[in-house]
Every structure is written in structure tokens, then in C-alpha cells.
Design an enzyme around this catalytic site. Sequence first.
Site, PDB file in Angstrom:
ATOM      1  N   CYS A 181       0.805  -1.228   0.000  1.00  0.00           N
ATOM      2  CA  CYS A 181       0.000   0.000   0.000  1.00  0.00           C
ATOM      3  C   CYS A 181       0.832   1.270   0.000  1.00  0.00           C
ATOM      4  CB  CYS A 181      -0.925   0.003   1.208  1.00  0.00           C
ATOM      5  SG  CYS A 181      -1.650  -1.599   1.584  1.00  0.00           S
ATOM      6  N   HIS A 316      -2.948   7.707   6.331  1.00  0.00           N
ATOM      7  CA  HIS A 316      -3.171   6.450   5.619  1.00  0.00           C
ATOM      8  C   HIS A 316      -4.656   6.092   5.689  1.00  0.00           C
ATOM      9  CE1 HIS A 316      -1.907   2.838   3.644  1.00  0.00           C
ATOM     10  NE2 HIS A 316      -2.383   2.052   4.602  1.00  0.00           N
ATOM     11  N   HIS A 355      -9.448   2.381  -1.044  1.00  0.00           N
ATOM     12  CA  HIS A 355      -8.020   2.113  -0.853  1.00  0.00           C
ATOM     13  C   HIS A 355      -7.443   1.708  -2.204  1.00  0.00           C
ATOM     14  CE1 HIS A 355      -4.238   0.955   0.540  1.00  0.00           C
ATOM     15  NE2 HIS A 355      -4.551   0.215   1.593  1.00  0.00           N
TER      16      HIS A 355
END
Length: 1000
Positions: A181, A316, A355
Site C-alpha cells: 500500500c 493512511h 483504498h
Amino acid sequence: MGEDQRAPGAAEPIAVVGIDCRFPGAGDKDAFWDVLVRGEHGVAQVPAQRWDSADFHDVGGGAGKTNTRFAGFMSDPDAFDFEFFGISPREAAAMDPQQRMLLQAAWRAVEDSGQDPAALAGSDTGVFVGMMSSEWATLHMSDYAGLTAHRGSGNGYCMAANRISYHLDLRGPSTAVDTACSSSLVAAHLACNAIRVGDCDQAVVAGVNLLLTPALSIFYTQAGLSAPDGRCRPYSGDAVGIGRGEGVGVVVLRRLSDALAAKQPVYAVIEGSAVNQDGRSNGITAPSRWSQEKVLTDAYARAGVSPGDLSFVEGHGTGTTLGDMIEVKALGAVHAGARRGQPLLLGSVKGNIGHAEGAAGIAGLIKACLALDKRVLPPTLYADTENPGLRLAENGIRLARGPVRLPRGTVRAAVSSFGLGGTNAHVVLASAPSVRRPVEPGGVGVLTISANTLAGLHRNIAAVAEVVDGAAQDRLGQLCHSTNLVKSSLRQRVAIAATSVEEVRGELRRLLRDGSGNITALDRGKQARAGRPKVAFLFTGQGAQYAGMGKALHGACPPFRERLAEADAALRPHLGASITAIALDGQAHDGLDVDETALTQPALFAVQYALGMAFADLGVRPDSVLGHSVGEFAAAVVAGVLTLDEAARLVAARGALMQALPRDGSMIAVQASEERVAGLLADEPLVSIAAVNGPESVVVSGAAEPARRVAAALAAEGAKTTELVVSHAFHSPLMEPAAREFRAVAADIPVREPRVAFASTVHGSFAAGMDADYWSRQVTAPVRFTDAMTALVARKPTHLVEIGPKGVLVGMAARGGLTGGARRLTPVPGDKATGAEFAATLAALYTDGANPDWTALYPVGQRTPRRLPGYSFADTERFWASAATVRGTVASVVTKEQAVVGPVAAEPKPVAGDVGGVLALVAEIGDYDPADLDPEARLHEDLGFDSIMVMQLGDRLTGALGLPEPVPVEELLPRVTTVGELLAFAGEVLAARDDKERNR
């Protein structure tokens, strides 16, 4: 620490100068900003084009199932302008769509930075791409029977970065990064380091993610991380897990000092960054608070700032209970005690787009850069249901529940991105430094737009027209200059020379109204494809002068103004006066004005020198020159035969010597051939032919009475005659005294070979070095314009440009049939000139394939790049395949309406043993429609024939042409670059084969 101060030894600041992106619900960066500010999201049900969600969905998330049918999906990720990048349909079909998305976004991001992507070719620009999955490879690389060379090169993480480097011809580091990620934010960190240590001067940094299979959705479900409604709710009490998202984002990075020197617009400045790893934490997928704290403090130390200097953090924020909790604790540990007037603002773009995995970091970075640039922090989606368990207030943190206006002065922020396997990244940003650049209005500009096809040009005209509609008049120069920097290198072109925004608007509307097929300026696109135009400069002779010549151009064109000043300085010692004042303002000197030979010739020379050199300063240099009489002196300077000072001394002396002669001569133009006139001159020693301007256009010159007798005789035979208003009988025996004295003046001039082909109107042919005898003879010899033009046209110029104060020679050449079909251009058309005609000449040359160096056209205050809309790519061609079709070779080009492509026959179509069959063969190898193959299409650049396809072509040609031996590729490549050349080659081979058979 002061607001604008950074600690000594802090990292060199890196500017973010360009951005492009596509995310769910947003087709470009402006639409992305709208989504953010409005608090919208792009979450939707799985499109049928991806996978049948019913087959993989189970509310309970059973084995092999996902608990959601939703995620953040882009629109039209299968659309790709393969022609633009010179990629064949067959190769495009084999490429991972992520590579296609990156190519287009990278091009637009470089444009957004105020640079023409094509101009980066050969530079050390680096490419750093973050991505964490390649589901296209998963689908296609396991299809062993269907594997092709293009599938191999069309997949792989490294190829995602290498593809950008290849197509833009970039020579810096080219790296793909997979840290899950955090991939794309780590890529940004690596790019900054590479710039700082000198591996590259600028970098293209990207992140990309595309959801083609439910695999990761199933993983997230089985790991207990997946939100059933497919939505990330960062830091919310309603957060129940991750919602996936996709997209592509690209930023262009450059040293701040370099960006400011280039006057590039700056979104934000990266002041420092850090990357670390969790190490052996509580499980490989579990985040570590301590490592997150350290990556923050390391980044701040490298940036030379303290936590209290930051206004907001783009977190995040995945919406997972554990992840959000640990992130907030790490932030609180660093920021809670910081001296700050208000709490640290926190948000996460994942609430808007999901995401985006490998593209998550770049999405957050772009959001933060846009926020700093616009001085507004967008709201944090779902902030109204803040998770009380996070104790944000205790940690000195607040969520933005609506758009927040950021303060004046330097504003600092940071972006966090944490990888699933424990790789953390944190980047510190600051708002761009305030730079005052005064606008300088006035002058002329050329607005340029280019594309690879006529249809593409029409799309991009429409895009630029929107910007022009909102442009202020005082920004016209900046707008035109920006299009020159960014939009001018492609094959199909249009250029608009203008002095007002309204003028540009009107012309753009006309082009759009006419439609792409009727843009007449594009009829010369083939010239642009063939290469640079061959330009001939024609330098006007005496008689073209007038008071005020060049005055409008002097006010509008900086290089003309500067070069005229040079000529003035070179002539002043010989004239004792300013030739600029005489030529532009009509001032008299010693009782003489611009129409008196002593001043006429220097004035014409000065204007011609300034005009010719202004073109050179703008990158337009002639392949050949021709000067009519006194015009040869400026032509000689442009050709490198004379220096400016030498020519100035000669011209001033020439004019003065002629001025001193008695005014007892006459010049008469007659419509008759040179032979006919010459037959009447045997008994008139004081009369001669002064000029041959055409097959039936001659000027006689000499003593007045004898000259009139000759003219009367010709008139009696039916020839039209016109006595010219002149002070002296130039190019006649009466000029002999001046010629003798002029030879002495020219005696010490060095003889140099021309650097540019010099069509001499003394010889009527191309001349080599010109000595004192030449310049002396030039005073009395006839001007052989017809012969010189004939020699010049034999070199096949594409454009004839008149270098003088009015259009004389181009018209004379046209009337005499001496243009050879070349386009005629007059940058200063006479006393009604506005200065825009010079720009129109540049526009015409550009449209026909020239690539001027535009910068000098604009005053310094107009040389500030302004952001323009990115290139508008074609979206009608679609390339897609589903998991259900991976067992066959997939067809390449599909219509917009089609969602899934079916398999095609594996066996190639038969090709006839003739030239027509060769065309079908080319179409088959590239997967083109034969009707779309232009004979001038280049196999490599236009049709995407790489080494693999060329090898296939060589092998298949052998069978297609019925040859007993293979066609050697090493013989084919040097001779064949276009479809037409291939057909000609095939014709030669077939003819040779047939001759051989007949001779048996």
C-alpha cells in the site's frame, strides 16, 4: 522555529511541478479536486466488464468469496489511444491496462509541468512507479498456449516504469516499486533522493492500481479487513474495514531551484521524506506504532521542521479498527505536545476513492499538493461520525468536517502511507514559495495546438478553447508562450497568430465550427511528417523603402528590435546618425531622407539584417538565400559571407558613392525578353540591362535620352514600358565611377565560403566566396533575378520568405513562374503592417513542419508558463479481456459499446503473392484494418512495429512473395521505413523474381 525557516542541513527542496490523475468518479485532476471538495465518493458495484460479482459474493464471506460487491472503480480504463504512442493494436491488446493508463497520465503530467513531453527525449529524467498488483498478468501469463512476445513485454512491474521511459525516450533511472500500500509514496521518496544525488534532474513519479479480479477482495474478506459496503470510512466510528479502489496518479518532480529558474508553476514543495520498516512486529500484516512514530520524526528531521510547523496530515486512514488506532497513536505521540495554534488537521483520500493500494500513496500526495496549491483542505469524508475511541482531541488532532481555508504564508503538511507488509513512508510538504512575476502586455503571439491525427487535433482545439474563453487580454502572451512550450511538437498542427484574445477565440470557434475534416491549415500535415521545411530567404532590393518601414514589428517583436539595434550600432560610425530613427521615424540626416540612396541602402540593409536574424533567433534558418541588388549584403551576412560590421561598412560606402554621382540617368521597366532588349543595346553604350526579373520582365538603365530611345523602340513593337522614379541609373555604365571606388573599399574584406547556399543575382547561379571584384561588379552588373531564382528553385524549397519591408520578390517570382510551387510568405507586407504578419509567417512555417524556438518572440514578462488542459486522448478504441477469454488470443480493437472481447482464429489469414497481399500482411501483423494503412505511415513510429514484429514481417514476406529464400531483415530495415517503401520493396523483389524466371 519560524514559519518560513528550516533547520540548517535540511534536505534540498523538491518541487511538484506537474500532476495528472484518474480516480473513481474523476477523469482528471480538476474533477478529482471537485470530488474532494464536494465530499463525494466514487464507490460503485463491480462492473460486468470486470467479473461477475454474483459468482464471488457471500454476505458471510465464505471460502473463496468476498463479502462485498462494491469498490471504487474508474470509468473506461480499457480506452487507449494506441496510435498516439505508435503502438500497434496487437501489442496494445497484450499490454497490462495499467501500462496504458500510466503512459497517458505521464504524458499529461509532463504537459502540466509546462514542458513538451517530446522535448524530454534523451534527458536523464527518471521514472519511479509504485504498484502492488498486476492482475492482467495473473489472467494472461498463465495462458501458456496463448503466450506471445507482446504479452511478455506487456506485463511485469518493471515494464510499467520502462514503458514510460521507452516511449518518452528518458535516460534516467527507471524503477518499479512494490511495498504494497505504500508503493507509490515510497516511489516519490526514492525519486527525491535520486534527484538530490544527481541520478536525474527531474522525475516522473506514478502509482497505479486496477481491479481486474476479485482475488484481493477475497483476501481482505478472509483476513477480516473488508468493508461489506465497499467503503473506507477513515477514522470513523462506522468504519468496518477496507473498501478497495483503483486509479492512476502521476506527479513530476524537480529541484525547486531549477523549477523557479524555469518559471514553472509549483503545486507544492517536498521538503523531506523518510521510509522505514516495521521489522518483526505483531504479525507481518500488523502495523507498528513505534515504526510509524520513527518514520514521522525522521521525515521532519530531514525536512528541517518541527511537528508544530505542520497544519495537516493526509493520513493512511484505511478505516480498519487496528490500523486507524495505531496511526492516530503514532501521530499523537509526535504531534500532541507540539506548539500549534490549533489542532493538527487529519484526513484520508480513501474515503473518496477507496483504498487504491499501489496508487494510494500518490493519491494522498496529489490531494495534499492540490490542497496546498488552492489553500483549502477538503473535508474528511465520514468525519461527522468520528470514532471516539481514537481520542483525536487528546492527541491534538481534528478531522476536517468541511472545507478548511488554509492560512497565508508558508503552510506545511505531510502524507503518510503504510504498506501491508510493514514498509512505511512519510513525506513533508510545504506550500510553494510566493513569486511575483509582473505581467508584460503587448506584442504578438502564436498559439499552437498539435495532435497525432486530425480528429485528435479537433479534440485538443476544443480543450484549449475552453482556456482561451476565460483568458484575460494581458495574459495572451503567456497563454501563447505556454502552448508553444507544451503543445507544439506533434504532427498535425494548427497555429494562430494574434494580437488579442478575441482574435484567438474567434479563430478557434471557426476551426471547431468547420470540423476536423475542414481545418484547411492542416492540409500540409504531410509536409510536417516529411520533415523540416526547406526555407529560402529572398532579400528585397532598392525601391521597397518607405518611412516607417519595420516600425510596427519593432514595437511587437523583441528579437527584431534587438537585431535592429545591432545594425544601428554597426552603421552609426559610417553614417553619423541613427539608421533606426531614419528608417522607423522618417528622420532626415544632412538634408537627406530614407528615399535618398545614401540612406536608402543602409536603411534597407538594417531592416533586412534585423528581420533575417530575428528569424534565426527563433530557430528559423534558411537553406538558401537570394538578394536582389543591395539585398545581397544582408543575405551575405545571414549566409556567413560577411560579418555585420563588414556589411555595414560596405553598404554605407556603396550608398554614399552612388549618391555622389550625377542624377542624369533613367531606369525603365519593359515587358520583353532579355534577348529582345539586348538586340537594341548594341548602338547604345550608355544603356544596359539593369535587371532580368522574369522571362518577360526586364529593366534597362543608363543615360536618360538613350534609355528612352530604347524604350520607345520596344513600345513601338508592342512592349509595355514604365519609367521608374529613381535618383540614379543603377546597374548601368553610369555607375562605373562608383564601382571603381567601391572596389577599393571592399579590397580588405576576407573571402569566406557561404554557410548557406547563396544564389547570386550577379552570376545567376550559386556563388562561392565573394571578393572585392564581385562586390565591385555587383554595382554595374545586371541583376539576374530570373536565373538566380531558377537555380534556387532547383533546390526545391518549400517556402519563400521575403526579407524586406514589403512583398516584392515573392510576387515577382510568382508572376514569372519561378516559385516551383513553394509557399510564399511576407512577414512585413508594407506600410500597413501591424507586426502580426511576422507571427503569421512563423505560424505558417510551424504548421508546415518547422519547430521554431518560440521563446525569443515574447518579452520576458510573458515567458511564464501557465497550466493548460492535458492532451485529450482518443477514447473510442477499447482493449479488454476477461478471465473467461484467457484461453485464446484476444482480439485487439473493440468498440466502446463492447465489454468483453472474444477469441479470434489462431491461424493467420492467407496472403496473396502480390503487393496488395503485402499490405494485408502488414495489417495482420499489427492487427490493423488495411483500409487504415496510409502509405506514408512509418512502420516503427506510427504503426508500432518493434523488433519482434519486424522479424515476423521478414519471415512472412518470404511466403507472401513466393520467394525461395528468406528476406534478410538486415537488408529490409535500412530500406524500409514506411508502408509505401515496403510496398515498393515488395514490387522490386517481385519484378526481380519475374525477370529471373523469364531469363531461364
